[in-house]
Design a protein around this motif. Structure first.
Motif, mmCIF file in Angstrom:
data_model
loop_
_atom_site.group_PDB
_atom_site.id
_atom_site.type_symbol
_atom_site.label_atom_id
_atom_site.label_comp_id
_atom_site.label_asym_id
_atom_site.label_seq_id
_atom_site.Cartn_x
_atom_site.Cartn_y
_atom_site.Cartn_z
ATOM 1 N N ARG A 59 30.053 87.484 104.077
ATOM 2 C CA ARG A 59 29.225 88.913 103.876
ATOM 3 C C ARG A 59 29.122 88.652 105.228
ATOM 4 N NH1 ARG A 59 24.263 89.005 104.029
ATOM 5 N NH2 ARG A 59 22.800 90.955 104.102
ATOM 6 N N TRP A 60 28.309 87.974 106.791
ATOM 7 C CA TRP A 60 28.391 88.358 107.145
ATOM 8 C C TRP A 60 29.909 89.061 108.220
ATOM 9 C CZ3 TRP A 60 23.738 89.529 109.087
ATOM 10 C CH2 TRP A 60 22.872 89.619 108.744
ATOM 11 N N LEU A 61 31.040 88.323 108.077
ATOM 12 C CA LEU A 61 31.845 88.467 108.276
ATOM 13 C C LEU A 61 32.038 90.211 108.541
ATOM 14 C CD1 LEU A 61 34.840 87.736 110.395
ATOM 15 C CD2 LEU A 61 35.777 86.919 108.345
ATOM 16 N N GLY A 62 32.661 90.472 106.673
ATOM 17 C CA GLY A 62 32.344 91.824 106.798
ATOM 18 C C GLY A 62 31.491 92.999 107.496
ATOM 19 N N ILE A 63 30.300 92.662 107.808
ATOM 20 C CA ILE A 63 29.603 93.345 108.208
ATOM 21 C C ILE A 63 29.757 93.514 110.269
ATOM 22 C CG2 ILE A 63 26.728 93.770 108.953
ATOM 23 C CD1 ILE A 63 26.155 92.553 106.810
ATOM 24 N N VAL A 64 30.294 92.535 110.901
ATOM 25 C CA VAL A 64 30.932 92.658 111.511
ATOM 26 C C VAL A 64 31.735 93.307 112.150
ATOM 27 C CG1 VAL A 64 31.858 90.858 112.967
ATOM 28 C CG2 VAL A 64 29.527 90.157 112.060
ATOM 29 N N LEU A 65 32.607 93.048 111.155
ATOM 30 C CA LEU A 65 34.123 93.990 110.493
ATOM 31 C C LEU A 65 33.392 95.283 110.874
ATOM 32 C CD1 LEU A 65 35.973 91.786 108.803
ATOM 33 C CD2 LEU A 65 37.144 92.626 111.281
ATOM 34 N N MET A 109 45.403 100.769 113.111
ATOM 35 C CA MET A 109 44.750 99.434 112.165
ATOM 36 C C MET A 109 43.561 99.357 111.801
ATOM 37 S SD MET A 109 42.604 96.998 114.062
ATOM 38 C CE MET A 109 41.626 97.497 115.211
ATOM 39 N N LEU A 110 42.455 100.225 112.116
ATOM 40 C CA LEU A 110 41.434 100.613 111.309
ATOM 41 C C LEU A 110 41.222 101.178 109.697
ATOM 42 C CD1 LEU A 110 39.524 102.798 114.118
ATOM 43 C CD2 LEU A 110 38.968 100.671 113.124
ATOM 44 N N VAL A 111 42.739 101.376 109.753
ATOM 45 C CA VAL A 111 42.393 102.153 108.032
ATOM 46 C C VAL A 111 43.139 101.172 107.229
ATOM 47 C CG1 VAL A 111 44.157 104.097 106.871
ATOM 48 C CG2 VAL A 111 42.789 104.771 108.981
ATOM 49 N N ASP A 112 44.086 100.026 108.291
ATOM 50 C CA ASP A 112 45.170 99.577 107.588
ATOM 51 C C ASP A 112 44.793 98.509 106.913
ATOM 52 O OD1 ASP A 112 47.164 101.843 107.080
ATOM 53 O OD2 ASP A 112 48.863 100.354 108.370
ATOM 54 N N SER A 113 43.736 97.824 108.057
ATOM 55 C CA SER A 113 43.690 96.455 108.203
ATOM 56 C C SER A 113 41.957 96.001 108.571
ATOM 57 C CB SER A 113 44.100 95.387 109.303
ATOM 58 O OG SER A 113 45.314 96.110 109.243
ATOM 59 N N MET A 114 41.725 97.225 109.338
ATOM 60 C CA MET A 114 39.646 96.376 109.805
ATOM 61 C C MET A 114 38.606 97.278 108.878
ATOM 62 S SD MET A 114 38.058 96.742 113.207
ATOM 63 C CE MET A 114 36.526 95.539 113.793
ATOM 64 N N VAL A 115 38.429 98.345 108.202
ATOM 65 C CA VAL A 115 38.022 98.615 107.205
ATOM 66 C C VAL A 115 38.420 98.220 105.797
ATOM 67 C CG1 VAL A 115 37.090 100.646 106.442
ATOM 68 C CG2 VAL A 115 37.735 100.881 108.626
ATOM 69 N N PRO A 116 39.564 98.472 105.205
ATOM 70 C CA PRO A 116 39.698 97.189 103.745
ATOM 71 C C PRO A 116 39.040 95.545 104.348
ATOM 72 C CG PRO A 116 41.408 98.529 104.696
ATOM 73 C CD PRO A 116 40.564 99.130 105.758
ATOM 74 N N GLU A 117 38.920 95.449 105.039
ATOM 75 C CA GLU A 117 38.933 94.122 105.362
ATOM 76 C C GLU A 117 37.312 94.234 105.700
ATOM 77 O OE1 GLU A 117 39.992 88.934 106.352
ATOM 78 O OE2 GLU A 117 40.665 90.960 105.028
ATOM 79 N N ALA A 118 36.520 94.609 105.763
ATOM 80 C CA ALA A 118 35.040 94.922 106.152
ATOM 81 C C ALA A 118 34.825 95.247 104.747
ATOM 82 C CB ALA A 118 35.343 95.807 107.249
ATOM 83 N N GLN A 119 35.549 95.816 104.215
ATOM 84 C CA GLN A 119 35.246 95.906 102.955
ATOM 85 C C GLN A 119 34.752 95.297 101.844
ATOM 86 O OE1 GLN A 119 33.464 99.369 101.902
ATOM 87 N NE2 GLN A 119 33.507 98.583 99.463
ATOM 88 N N SER A 120 36.078 94.311 101.686
ATOM 89 C CA SER A 120 36.501 93.583 100.795
ATOM 90 C C SER A 120 35.247 92.090 101.073
ATOM 91 C CB SER A 120 38.283 93.000 100.754
ATOM 92 O OG SER A 120 38.203 91.909 102.172
ATOM 93 N N LYS A 121 34.574 92.155 101.841
ATOM 94 C CA LYS A 121 34.273 90.800 102.321
ATOM 95 C C LYS A 121 32.101 91.726 102.507
ATOM 96 C CE LYS A 121 36.701 88.824 105.683
ATOM 97 N NZ LYS A 121 37.642 87.260 104.866
ATOM 98 N N ALA A 122 32.130 92.666 102.463
ATOM 99 C CA ALA A 122 30.656 93.577 102.396
ATOM 100 C C ALA A 122 30.628 94.045 101.549
ATOM 101 C CB ALA A 122 30.327 93.616 104.551
ATOM 102 N N LYS A 123 31.167 94.886 100.949
ATOM 103 C CA LYS A 123 30.993 95.437 99.786
ATOM 104 C C LYS A 123 30.114 96.942 100.207
ATOM 105 C CE LYS A 123 34.162 93.038 97.469
ATOM 106 N NZ LYS A 123 34.485 92.932 97.160
ATOM 107 N N ASP A 124 28.726 96.967 99.315
ATOM 108 C CA ASP A 124 27.869 98.213 100.269
ATOM 109 C C ASP A 124 27.725 98.407 101.419
ATOM 110 O OD1 ASP A 124 29.086 98.861 97.368
ATOM 111 O OD2 ASP A 124 26.642 97.966 96.559
ATOM 112 N N GLU A 125 27.235 97.550 102.320
ATOM 113 C CA GLU A 125 26.474 97.334 103.412
ATOM 114 C C GLU A 125 28.004 97.525 104.571
ATOM 115 O OE1 GLU A 125 25.707 93.452 102.390
ATOM 116 O OE2 GLU A 125 24.196 93.097 102.209
ATOM 117 N N THR A 126 29.312 97.690 104.432
ATOM 118 C CA THR A 126 30.245 98.125 105.195
ATOM 119 C C THR A 126 29.993 99.566 105.473
ATOM 120 O OG1 THR A 126 31.589 97.144 104.230
ATOM 121 C CG2 THR A 126 32.319 98.233 106.126
#
Length: 233
Positions: free
Chosen positions: A30-36, A198-215
């Motif tokens: 969760r924290w990793l997703g928030i950081v991303l 990179m943002l569209v393909d990797s960083m944002v999807p990864e953040a969303q998968s980890k932090a869910k609604d807080e992204t």
């Protein structure tokens, strides 16, 4: 040249610091997703308020557009190559590292050219670079560790990225007299194009998968902070 070495090292240092923070302790998903998410917002602000605006002012829309297209294509190709060679368990760690390299090298090349031209470097700009680069390296290094990569290889990978970015500042300083504003505009565009993909393909999807609604909230906060720092600088 000493100034280029100093500021090149300062701008690249967050990449190493982020990797060390990931090695220091495991980050909860969760924290990793928030950081991303925070880092993604900061990078969006960097594209809008630094790379894009500066490119337009320096060389106009054509060199900027060519650079954006080239950066996007290079990241896409580089990401496909990394995906074929990396293990599926590595997550988005390797693509984020590729994005940091393709963003950092042209961005710091422009920084070096600016230093040689007598342009100053503000504290606000340095903080803005820290805000965007640090979450990127934390997220990538954490994913690589989770995927089974040895700690020594993770720090070695990010050391290579950081050194390449720092050397780009020195190269820009040395090449300042040989390149014009159109080249600087294209370099800014290249960094922006690579970052956008990179943002569209990797960083944002990864953040969303980890932090869910807080992204979304973390992304907006990162954007607001980096945009404010860009305006101050």
């Amino acid at each position: 040249m000493g100034e280029a070495v100093l500021w090149g090292s300062v701008a690249a240092s967050p990449l190493i610091v982020g990797a060390l923070l990931a090695l220091w302790r495991p980050w909860p998903p969760r924290w990793l997703g928030i950081v991303l998410g925070f880092g993604a917002g900061a990078l969006m602000a960097s594209i809008a308020f630094e790379l894009w605006e500066e490119g337009l002012e320096l060389g106009g829309p054509l060199p900027l557009a060519i650079g954006v297209a080239a950066g996007a294509v290079c990241y896409y190709i580089g990401d496909r190559i990394v995906e074929k060679r990396a293990t599926s368990s590595a997550g988005q760690g390797a693509p984020l590292a590729v994005g940091a390299l393709l963003d950092g090298v042209p961005e710091q090349l422009v920084l070096g050219i600016g230093l040689a031209s007598g342009e100053g470097v503000s504290v606000a700009l340095v903080i803005a670079i820290l805000v965007s680069n640090l979450p990127e390296s934390i997220g990538s290094a954490s994913d690589l560790l989770e995927g089974g990569m040895r700690r020594s290889r993770v720090i070695g990978l990010w050391a290579i990225v950081a050194v390449a970015c720092a050397l780009a500042t020195i190269a820009g300083f040395a090449l300042a007299d040989a390149v014009g504003p159109e080249f600087r505009a294209a370099a800014s565009g290249f960094a922006a194009g690579a970052l956008l993909v990179m943002l569209v393909d990797s960083m944002v999807p990864e953040a969303q998968s980890k932090a869910k609604d807080e992204t979304g909230l973390a992304t907006v906060l990162g954007f607001a902070l980096a945009a404010g720092l860009s305006m101050v600088s």
